[in-house]
Motif scaffolding. Structure first.
Motif, PDB file in Angstrom:
ATOM      1  N   LEU A   1       0.735  -1.224   0.000  1.00  0.00           N
ATOM      2  CA  LEU A   1       0.000   0.000   0.000  1.00  0.00           C
ATOM      3  C   LEU A   1       0.775   1.290   0.000  1.00  0.00           C
ATOM      4  O   LEU A   1       1.888   1.309   0.394  1.00  0.00           O
TER       5      LEU A   1
ATOM      6  N   MET B   1      -3.637   7.443  -0.021  1.00  0.00           N
ATOM      7  CA  MET B   1      -4.915   7.496   0.668  1.00  0.00           C
ATOM      8  C   MET B   1      -5.117   8.870   1.266  1.00  0.00           C
ATOM      9  O   MET B   1      -6.146   9.505   1.089  1.00  0.00           O
ATOM     10  N   ALA B   2      -4.108   9.292   1.984  1.00  0.00           N
ATOM     11  CA  ALA B   2      -4.206  10.604   2.609  1.00  0.00           C
ATOM     12  C   ALA B   2      -4.507  11.624   1.531  1.00  0.00           C
ATOM     13  O   ALA B   2      -5.346  12.503   1.682  1.00  0.00           O
TER      14      ALA B   2
ATOM     15  N   PHE C   1      -7.951  11.470   0.458  1.00  0.00           N
ATOM     16  CA  PHE C   1      -8.793  12.114   1.445  1.00  0.00           C
ATOM     17  C   PHE C   1      -8.819  13.612   1.273  1.00  0.00           C
ATOM     18  O   PHE C   1      -9.845  14.240   1.287  1.00  0.00           O
ATOM     19  N   PHE C   2      -7.649  14.165   1.155  1.00  0.00           N
ATOM     20  CA  PHE C   2      -7.589  15.614   1.265  1.00  0.00           C
ATOM     21  C   PHE C   2      -7.227  16.295  -0.026  1.00  0.00           C
ATOM     22  O   PHE C   2      -7.293  17.490  -0.135  1.00  0.00           O
TER      23      PHE C   2
ATOM     24  N   ASN D   1      -3.114  18.009  -3.715  1.00  0.00           N
ATOM     25  CA  ASN D   1      -2.454  18.394  -4.949  1.00  0.00           C
ATOM     26  C   ASN D   1      -3.384  18.170  -6.120  1.00  0.00           C
ATOM     27  O   ASN D   1      -3.391  17.117  -6.706  1.00  0.00           O
TER      28      ASN D   1
ATOM     29  N   SER E   1       5.721  15.132   1.482  1.00  0.00           N
ATOM     30  CA  SER E   1       6.960  15.174   2.232  1.00  0.00           C
ATOM     31  C   SER E   1       7.863  14.026   1.832  1.00  0.00           C
ATOM     32  O   SER E   1       7.476  12.872   1.826  1.00  0.00           O
TER      33      SER E   1
ATOM     34  N   TRP F   1     -10.986   3.940  -0.363  1.00  0.00           N
ATOM     35  CA  TRP F   1      -9.988   3.164   0.370  1.00  0.00           C
ATOM     36  C   TRP F   1      -9.150   2.344  -0.603  1.00  0.00           C
ATOM     37  O   TRP F   1      -9.693   1.714  -1.506  1.00  0.00           O
ATOM     38  N   ILE F   2      -7.857   2.375  -0.392  1.00  0.00           N
ATOM     39  CA  ILE F   2      -6.974   1.548  -1.209  1.00  0.00           C
ATOM     40  C   ILE F   2      -6.496   0.386  -0.362  1.00  0.00           C
ATOM     41  O   ILE F   2      -6.106   0.572   0.784  1.00  0.00           O
TER      42      ILE F   2
ATOM     43  N   SER G   1     -13.884   7.647  10.766  1.00  0.00           N
ATOM     44  CA  SER G   1     -13.519   8.078   9.422  1.00  0.00           C
ATOM     45  C   SER G   1     -14.624   7.809   8.414  1.00  0.00           C
ATOM     46  O   SER G   1     -14.846   8.592   7.508  1.00  0.00           O
TER      47      SER G   1
ATOM     48  N   THR H   1      -3.789  14.165   8.832  1.00  0.00           N
ATOM     49  CA  THR H   1      -3.371  13.382   7.674  1.00  0.00           C
ATOM     50  C   THR H   1      -2.598  12.154   8.107  1.00  0.00           C
ATOM     51  O   THR H   1      -2.844  11.045   7.638  1.00  0.00           O
TER      52      THR H   1
ATOM     53  N   GLU I   1      -4.777   9.483   9.796  1.00  0.00           N
ATOM     54  CA  GLU I   1      -6.049   9.149   9.170  1.00  0.00           C
ATOM     55  C   GLU I   1      -6.269   7.640   9.061  1.00  0.00           C
ATOM     56  O   GLU I   1      -7.344   7.131   9.283  1.00  0.00           O
ATOM     57  N   ARG I   2      -5.236   6.917   8.728  1.00  0.00           N
ATOM     58  CA  ARG I   2      -5.392   5.487   8.509  1.00  0.00           C
ATOM     59  C   ARG I   2      -5.171   4.670   9.774  1.00  0.00           C
ATOM     60  O   ARG I   2      -5.178   3.455   9.727  1.00  0.00           O
TER      61      ARG I   2
ATOM     62  N   PHE J   1       7.042  17.442   8.650  1.00  0.00           N
ATOM     63  CA  PHE J   1       8.354  17.087   8.125  1.00  0.00           C
ATOM     64  C   PHE J   1       9.186  16.497   9.254  1.00  0.00           C
ATOM     65  O   PHE J   1       9.919  17.211   9.924  1.00  0.00           O
TER      66      PHE J   1
END
Lengths: 616, 319
Positions: free
Chosen positions: A10, A15-16, A19-20, A23, A84, A514-515, A537, B37, B40-41, B82
């Motif tokens: 994964l 996923m994040a 969600f958001f 980008n 990041s 969901w992945i 969630s 973030t 979340e999982r 970070f």
């Protein structure tokens, strides 16, 4: 030679991202405008999938560089997505960008390869072979002779250290729980067992043994995941402190095909071949530049210029590049991804929900009623969604996405269990009146008077991409037209979204889905067990029968029985509308035809260790 | 002067404490936290552990005390978005890049802007004046993002391919050299300076031109050039000086889009994403640093005032 077992791992951050959507336009789950639907998501659809070029299917990683005249410059330039990229700690890496780099500079037990038919294979990498004891509890990995970039041999101890470190409760690594199938792992994480009790050990320098708590069919599927990569204890301890080691590449040694030559944080990585790598003969690239380019237009310009060798498809460019791909200018690689997009319903029914003052069954009080939920699920026209909004993906008629195997079975779950639940129910409730009647039946059961016209449901989402917003408006309009219920749409910033979501003051949500984490339907279905910890969630789903089927499936080691249990569980989830499954995901990349062996695993990020550039 | 400096220094510390406090509580009041973030999982138990790891399980006041203790020794804590980074480590690695980009933009932008402003003022009412002013309004209305992408398309591949699409000088060339990489980003950013300083200087010059002493100078029979450079310009610089601190503060933080388009490893990304993700230590650290910078530049401009206009005297204490 190859383990014909698909594997699915994964990218948590995809996923994040889903969600958001931080980008716009570049996430794999936010759509595009591609003409065909979901090429090659399953074996049976492979005929509509990738077109072979010179007899080689895009996505194949089996090309031999000896068959080609190689270009003088073996340089690969690629984007890194805008996330990041700071941490170089395999145990701590969660983002797809981090995984891309980690896969290149480290050698896990297995390397994961994507296949043209949208499945994945695990190929032995750091281990040459492995054995499983007859009781399914002990896995023995026989490591091959490989060396770190400082000339020190990779030993079983490097794996022992990494596996145990992953479980360190102090570190609170995001992937720690994935190692819980290992004996005493969960107990150690919760402070009930000691470090030495964890079921991993080095039998000798080249034999690494893992003992499991109980037979776990999907355990082996996780062994290609980055958090399980080896780590050298002496190297970590030689750094001034752990943070420095995690972020400064000069304190690292590498066991993979490449080493990090240069790293500018959040900007780029320059990789060079690792001269100690066991298979260096097949690593042809002399330099890899991974560059974070935030703007899609810039990435597109660079790809069209040839400054980028490969680029991930994004909404506005997919049409254009797909045409170019038909002319042979570029190669298009579109593969399925075990991901399901769905609408969620607020079904907090836990005991603490009332104590916390959360409304039961959402703001409207209707979401605990399966008839209301199902009526909503059935009123979304999935075909129109795929065709008018996304222009990619495929219709989810069930919940478990294609390409996913029940561990140890050779056929995919979807090949054996038809996903016609939604279609059948939609045929049964084929008019607005019938669906409204179903919804109103549910209202009556909940003691809510009135008709569908009186109902307003609060829908929340943290979507930021324009595609996701279009999708939300599509649902809003669709549900109003096909059911008559008004949707009060709230698009919130991600942090605000979380607080509204946690307050329980909402009815429906849209998160892009969901992945899967590994190649087993469990990774998709466990989400909806009432104790999964994801009730916040995704609104929760409280169905005793579902829970009991899942509990049985988790303990069972008989593949046929598990298939059956998963099939039953899926049917309950979809027909009782624990969520409203909408579409199955995919991933699209474009590259120049002189790039060979670009590897796009189903769940790992793009991989390029055996890429070579041909002369033409 | 010394007394004044000392006073200013203590005022600055006090201001910074207030700013840090306000930032802290504002961030604490805004819903959401930096681990959204990241966690979340995770399941609830793991989330709790992760919140504990970053001290986010503690009460607001307790966190405030910890934060302020760190503030006085310059330790704002580790970034959450970070991992392993602090405000200082980011500043060390990224500030030179953003600073060079900002300085180049400002030098070119302000120089050209002031030049055009003089022309526009001197040729008031002519086509030159109208052209300059119209262009500057046009340029200031185009967002950096659009302008950057346009320049990139024209000069780096789409039309002609004479400049690098992305990148920034590094290593030995960090401050000097690698100029070809800096051309497009600098151009993208400098137009907003050109536009604002052109209009600023023109307006303030026209104000000064109507002053008595300028008429006196004219009646004395001084040459136009002499009047402009000796009398008008110097006096019109006061509003320019007032605007400078803002520009300096902006030039570090305001280049986010430029940095993003040209893949420049600067500070913009960190600051923006830190705000979005409520990465407290970074937001707080940066806010304090930028405020400090702003205050220092204001102080320098105060001194500049006295150079530009000797009638202004800086004094400590009561007059």
């Amino acid at each position: 030679m190859k383990l014909r077992r698909t594997l699915a791992l994964l990218l948590a951050v995809v996923m994040a991202f889903a969600f958001f959507g931080c980008n716009p336009g570049t996430t794999t789950t936010t759509g595009s405008s591609e003409g065909t639907t979901d090429a090659g998501t399953t074996g049976s659809q492979a005929t509509t999938g990738p077109v072979a070029i010179n007899g080689v299917l895009p996505g194949s990683h089996d090309e031999d560089w000896r068959d080609y005249e190689l270009a003088e410059d073996q340089v690969l330039n690629m984007q890194l997505t805008w996330t990041s990229t700071t941490t170089l700690d395999p145990n701590d890496s969660t983002g797809s960008s981090q995984w891309t780099v980690m896969q290149a500079v480290n050698e896990g037990l297995f390397r994961v390869y994507g296949e043209p038919d949208s499945t994945q294979t695990l190929e032995p990498a750091a281990c040459e072979r492995y054995e499983v004891s007859p009781d399914g509890l002990t896995y023995t990995f026989y490591l091959r002779e490989n060396y770190w970039s400082d000339g020190v041999q990779v030993t079983a101890n490097d794996f022992v250290y990494s596996f145990k470190r992953l479980l360190d409760p102090e570190q609170a690594f995001g992937y720690a729980s994935y190692a819980f199938p290992i004996k005493n792992a969960e107990a150690y994480y919760n402070g009930q067992a000691s470090y030495d009790d964890i079921g991993v050990r080095a039998v000798d320098d080249l034999t690494f043994e893992v003992t499991l708590e109980r037979p776990t069919a999907y355990f082996i599927e996780m062994m290609g995941m980055v958090p399980y990569y080896p780590i050298r204890q002496d190297i970590v301890e030689a750094a001034p402190d752990q943070e420095t080691w995690q972020t400064d590449y000069t304190y690292h040694v590498f066991s993979g095909p490449f080493i990090i030559k240069e790293h500018i944080k959040e900007n780029k990585f320059v990789l060079a071949p690792n001269e100690y790598y066991w298979d260096k003969e097949n690593v042809k690239l002399t330099e890899v530049n991974l560059i974070v380019v935030g703007e899609m237009s810039t990435r597109a310009l660079m790809f069209e210029n040839g400054q980028f060798s490969a680029v991930e498809g994004s909404a506005e460019f997919i049409d254009r590049w797909s045409k170019e791909a038909e002319n042979g200018t570029y190669v298009k690689l579109q593969l399925g991804r075990p991901m399901t997009g769905f609408l969620t319903f607020n079904q907090y029914a836990r005991e603490d929900a009332a104590e916390l003052g959360r409304p039961l069954g959402g703001k409207s009080g209707l979401m605990l009623n399966e008839k209301c939920r199902l009526a909503i699920s059935l009123s979304v026209d999935r075909e129109a969604l795929i065709n008018t909004v996304y222009n990619r993906y495929s219709i989810a008629g069930g919940y478990v996405p294609p390409g996913m195997h029940v561990a140890e079975q050779s056929k995919t779950f979807r090949d054996q269990v038809a996903d016609d639940y939604i279609a059948e129910l939609q045929a049964q409730y084929d008019t607005k009146e019938k669906r409204a009647a179903l919804f109103e039946e549910g209202m009556a059961e909940e003691g809510v008077s009135g008709t569908v016209a009186d109902v307003t449901l609060k829908m929340i989402s943290s979507a930021t991409t324009s595609i996701a917003k279009q999708a939300l408006e599509f649902y809003q309009q669709n549900i109003y037209e096909n059911l008559g219920v008004t949707i009060d749409l709230n698009i919130l910033d991600s942090s605000l979204y979380q607080s509204v979501r946690d307050s329980g003051d909402w009815d429906m949500g849209f998160t892009s889905g969901w992945i899967g984490d590994y190649d087993d339907p469990l990774t998709m279905l466990f989400l909806w067990t009432s104790d999964s910890g994801y009730y916040k969630s995704f609104g929760g789903f409280n169905d005793e029968e579902f829970d009991s089927l899942m509990a049985q499936a988790e303990l069972s080691t008989d593949p046929d029985e598990r298939l059956d249990l998963f099939a039953q569980a899926e049917e309950i989830l979809v027909t009782k509308a624990g969520c409203a499954p909408l579409y199955y995901g995919d991933q699209i990349w474009f590259y120049h035809p002189n790039v060979h062996n670009l590897n796009l695993p189903q769940l790992n990020p793009i991989e390029f260790s055996r890429v070579f550039i041909s002369a033409d | 002067m010394l007394k004044y400096t000392i006073q200013r220094f203590f005022a600055m510390i006090l201001t910074l404490i207030i700013i840090a406090t306000a930032t802290f509580f504002l961030l604490a009041a805004v819903p959401g936290d930096p681990l959204v973030t990241k966690a979340e999982r995770l399941s609830e138990e793991q989330k709790e552990r992760m919140y504990a790891k970053y001290g986010l399980d503690k009460g607001v006041l307790e966190r405030y005390i910890i934060t302020m203790k760190g503030f006085f020794v310059g330790d704002f804590g580790e970034s959450i978005t970070f991992p392993g980074e602090t405000v200082w480590s980011i500043a060390e690695a990224k500030l030179p890049v953003s600073a060079r980009l900002g300085i180049q933009q400002m030098l070119i932008g302000i120089t050209v802007g002031l030049g055009l402003g003089i022309i526009a003022a001197m040729k008031k009412g002519t086509w030159a004046d109208y052209t300059i002013i119209t262009l500057s309004i046009l340029l200031i209305s185009i967002p950096h993002l659009v302008f950057g992408l346009l320049l990139q398309y024209i000069f780096a591949g789409g039309v002609v391919n004479i400049l690098p699409t992305i990148g920034w000088p590094e290593g030995d060339e960090l401050w000097f050299g690698g100029w070809e990489y800096t051309i497009l980003p600098t151009l993208t950013g400098c137009f907003s300076y050109i536009a604002s300083y052109t209009r600023l200087l023109k307006t303030s010059m026209l104000d000064v031109v109507n002053q008595d002493y300028v008429m006196t100078a004219e009646s004395k029979g001084l040459s136009n050039m002499r009047i402009i450079f000796k009398h008008v310009l110097r006096n019109s610089f006061i509003p320019v000086c007032t605007n400078l601190p803002m520009s300096v503060a902006m030039c570090i933080t305001g280049s986010f889009f430029i940095e993003k388009i040209f893949a420049i490893p600067g500070i913009g990304l960190y600051f923006t994403s830190a705000v979005q993700s409520r990465d407290l230590s970074i937001v707080l650290g940066w806010t304090v640093l930028i405020s400090a910078m702003y205050i220092i530049v204001v102080f320098i401009t105060d001194i500049l005032y006295t150079v530009v206009d000797p009638r202004i005297r800086i004094r400590g204490g009561k007059r």
